[in-house]
Motif scaffolding. Structure first.
Motif, PDB file in Angstrom:
ATOM      1  N   LEU A   1       0.825  -1.201   0.000  1.00  0.00           N
ATOM      2  CA  LEU A   1       0.000   0.000   0.000  1.00  0.00           C
ATOM      3  C   LEU A   1       0.863   1.256   0.000  1.00  0.00           C
ATOM      4  N   HIS A   2       1.934   1.247   0.790  1.00  0.00           N
ATOM      5  CA  HIS A   2       2.825   2.408   0.828  1.00  0.00           C
ATOM      6  C   HIS A   2       3.430   2.667  -0.553  1.00  0.00           C
TER       7      HIS A   2
ATOM      8  N   ALA B   1       0.811   4.186  -2.813  1.00  0.00           N
ATOM      9  CA  ALA B   1       0.436   5.522  -2.328  1.00  0.00           C
ATOM     10  C   ALA B   1       1.488   6.549  -2.730  1.00  0.00           C
TER      11      ALA B   1
ATOM     12  N   GLN C   1       1.106   7.158  -6.536  1.00  0.00           N
ATOM     13  CA  GLN C   1      -0.034   7.999  -6.906  1.00  0.00           C
ATOM     14  C   GLN C   1       0.193   9.451  -6.514  1.00  0.00           C
ATOM     15  N   ALA C   2       0.777   9.663  -5.324  1.00  0.00           N
ATOM     16  CA  ALA C   2       0.984  11.033  -4.848  1.00  0.00           C
ATOM     17  C   ALA C   2       2.090  11.736  -5.628  1.00  0.00           C
TER      18      ALA C   2
ATOM     19  N   SER D   1      -6.063   8.498 -10.277  1.00  0.00           N
ATOM     20  CA  SER D   1      -6.266   7.252  -9.545  1.00  0.00           C
ATOM     21  C   SER D   1      -5.213   6.254  -9.972  1.00  0.00           C
TER      22      SER D   1
ATOM     23  N   GLY E   1      -5.020  -3.145  -4.314  1.00  0.00           N
ATOM     24  CA  GLY E   1      -4.924  -1.834  -3.669  1.00  0.00           C
ATOM     25  C   GLY E   1      -5.313  -0.739  -4.628  1.00  0.00           C
TER      26      GLY E   1
ATOM     27  N   ARG F   1      -5.582   3.856  -4.911  1.00  0.00           N
ATOM     28  CA  ARG F   1      -5.463   5.204  -4.374  1.00  0.00           C
ATOM     29  C   ARG F   1      -6.146   6.144  -5.359  1.00  0.00           C
ATOM     30  N   THR F   2      -6.821   7.160  -4.823  1.00  0.00           N
ATOM     31  CA  THR F   2      -7.563   8.061  -5.695  1.00  0.00           C
ATOM     32  C   THR F   2      -7.569   9.470  -5.118  1.00  0.00           C
ATOM     33  N   SER F   3      -7.748  10.425  -6.006  1.00  0.00           N
ATOM     34  CA  SER F   3      -7.818  11.822  -5.591  1.00  0.00           C
ATOM     35  C   SER F   3      -9.222  12.220  -5.148  1.00  0.00           C
TER      36      SER F   3
ATOM     37  N   ASP G   1     -12.195  11.493  -2.610  1.00  0.00           N
ATOM     38  CA  ASP G   1     -12.507  10.804  -1.357  1.00  0.00           C
ATOM     39  C   ASP G   1     -13.727   9.898  -1.519  1.00  0.00           C
TER      40      ASP G   1
ATOM     41  N   ALA H   1     -12.634   5.148  -4.319  1.00  0.00           N
ATOM     42  CA  ALA H   1     -11.487   4.356  -4.765  1.00  0.00           C
ATOM     43  C   ALA H   1     -11.957   3.268  -5.716  1.00  0.00           C
TER      44      ALA H   1
END
Length: 461
Positions: A17-18, A21, A24-25, A31, A46, A48-50, A52, A55
């Motif tokens: 996940l890290h 993440a 994506q960041a 996403s 897993g 990640r999305t912009s 909220d 996902a």
């Protein structure tokens, strides 16, 4: 394939996940979704999305770009296995009049056919396929840039030709053949030539500001076989398991090994990383780990699928932006995280169910000249020949019906190994592509090329 989040240890799941993440960041992707496959089934997903609370899951489609080429290569290998073509056939034999027919089918699969990288005219990935209705529109007036077979030069039009070849030999559109022969048997129900909801939209993210533009979605027409497909992380996880293990309803494990075998070096800039291209698959060496797979990039989307056969771990990463996250490296990192944190546990050793006495007598120590080698029977019934210590030539061999053996890999790929016997039936020596292996170094009792000095071994005095 079932999905179980609990099969990986908590620390491994957090590391995965890290990694996505950060991707994506730092990559500023609207996403990003990912999946990990181990032992032939998905064990982690897993996202990640912009946005909220929104996902995407493993059933949301993204465009996968050139991963489509791997699907097309599977269709071509199926035709080969059925006897409809030979990989050494020139394209002209089956698809005449293209202007690029001197290239063989294998060369087109491996990007060594000498064809141009892109189509003539406007950017094909951002314009309608209707602008290129025929193969002449895909190839242009100068389709061939290099002599066929001389160098690796990635070619999108080459895979457009392979798609046309599939259509010619099957008598049906490329996407229909793909659905019938690959997607349905492998239960890839969320993979399609055109987007089916739920699907992500493709975005261009401004390089110097956190703002976006929607990218157009075009049907690629004649170029579909090079990059048309939409898929999901769930479907691509199943496809990755197939690429590692095979499925006789679609393509055998042996043919998939052939796809994963380097057929052409990559660009010289990649040599240091051990990069190469097989038949519809890219192969590279990262830190001693051999990875096979493909990446994809079309306006609005990035994709990567990579697998380590030795670790039996694969990863898929999909993003909905034109550029940003280095998805190929992210996928390789996901494989590495799982392979290192939870190393593959080997199967228990078990004796062979039976042993052929004529094969068993071939095992043991042999000498090529003065170099000691060992011949072993492997658990899967093959023979393995390799040096007793240090570096040297090593290969596996499969049995033939006539008592000979054929090399599967390494220096002796496709070379013939045979036991040469004396009139009394005992083994005199092994013949391997004209090399003679004897039980003693330069055994005077064996048929050694050039003979053995009759005075035998002696000191310097």
């Amino acid at each position: 394939m079932t999905t179980s989040q609990e099969e990986l240890l908590p620390g491994t799941r957090r590391a995965l996940l890290h990694r996505i993440a950060v991707a994506q960041a730092e990559g500023r992707s609207p996403s990003l979704v990912a999946a990990v496959v181990r032992d032939g089934r998905a064990v982690w997903h897993g996202a990640r999305t912009s946005v909220d609370g929104h996902a995407p899951d493993e059933n949301v489609q993204y465009r996968i770009g050139s991963i489509t080429k791997t699907f097309t290569a599977v269709l071509v290998l199926r035709l080969r296995d059925e006897g409809a073509l030979d990989l050494g056939d020139p394209l002209e034999k089956h698809l005449p009049g293209t202007g690029a027919g001197e290239a063989t089918i294998a060369q087109l699969l491996a990007h060594t056919g000498g064809l141009a990288a892109e189509t003539p005219g406007p950017w094909w990935e951002r314009t309608p396929g209707a602008l290129r209705p025929g193969l002449t529109d895909v190839l242009g007036d100068r389709p061939v840039l290099h002599p066929a077979g001389r160098r690796f030069h990635y070619s999108n039009p080459g895979y457009g030709l392979l798609g046309a070849l599939v259509e010619e030999l099957r008598g049906a559109p490329w996407d229909e053949v793909l659905r019938r022969e690959v997607l349905e048997p492998l239960s890839l129900d969320r993979t399609s030539a055109r987007p089916e909801p739920p699907h992500a939209g493709g975005w261009a993210v401004h390089p110097w500001a956190d703002v976006m533009l929607p990218e157009p979605v075009e049907d690629f027409g004649r170029m579909a076989a090079a990059g048309q497909l939409w898929s999901t992380s769930g479907d691509l996880a199943r496809f990755a398991a197939f690429l590692a293990h095979g499925d006789d309803r679609v393509l055998s494990a042996e043919s998939l090994r052939e796809m994963r075998t380097p057929a052409a070096p990559a660009d010289p800039a990649d040599f240091a990383d051990g990069g190469a291209y097989g038949l519809g698959l890219r192969i590279e060496n990262q830190g001693g780990r051999v990875l096979a797979g493909h990446s994809g990039s079309v306006p609005g989307f990035l994709a990567s699928l990579t697998l380590s056969v030795a670790d039996d771990v694969a990863a898929v990463v999909l993003a909905d932006c034109t550029s940003g996250p280095l998805v190929t490296q992210v996928a390789a990192d996901l494989v590495r995280i799982v392979a290192e944190a939870e190393p593959r546990i080997p199967e228990p050793w078990r004796p062979l169910p039976e042993a052929d006495a004529s094969v068993l007598e071939l095992t043991g120590q042999w000498y090529w000249g003065t170099s000691p080698y060992a011949l072993r029977i492997t658990a899967d019934g093959l023979l393995f020949l390799g040096p007793l210590s240090g570096g040297g030539r090593r290969s596996r061999f499969r049995p033939n019906d006539d008592g000979t053996w054929t090399g599967l890999d390494g220096y002796f790929t496709d070379e013939l190994l045979r036991a040469v016997r004396r009139p009394d039936g005992t083994v005199d020596h092994l013949d391997l592509g004209s090399f003679v292996l004897t039980r003693q170094p330069y055994d005077e009792g064996a048929d050694v090329p050039g003979g053995v000095d009759p005075e035998g071994w002696r000191g310097i005095g």
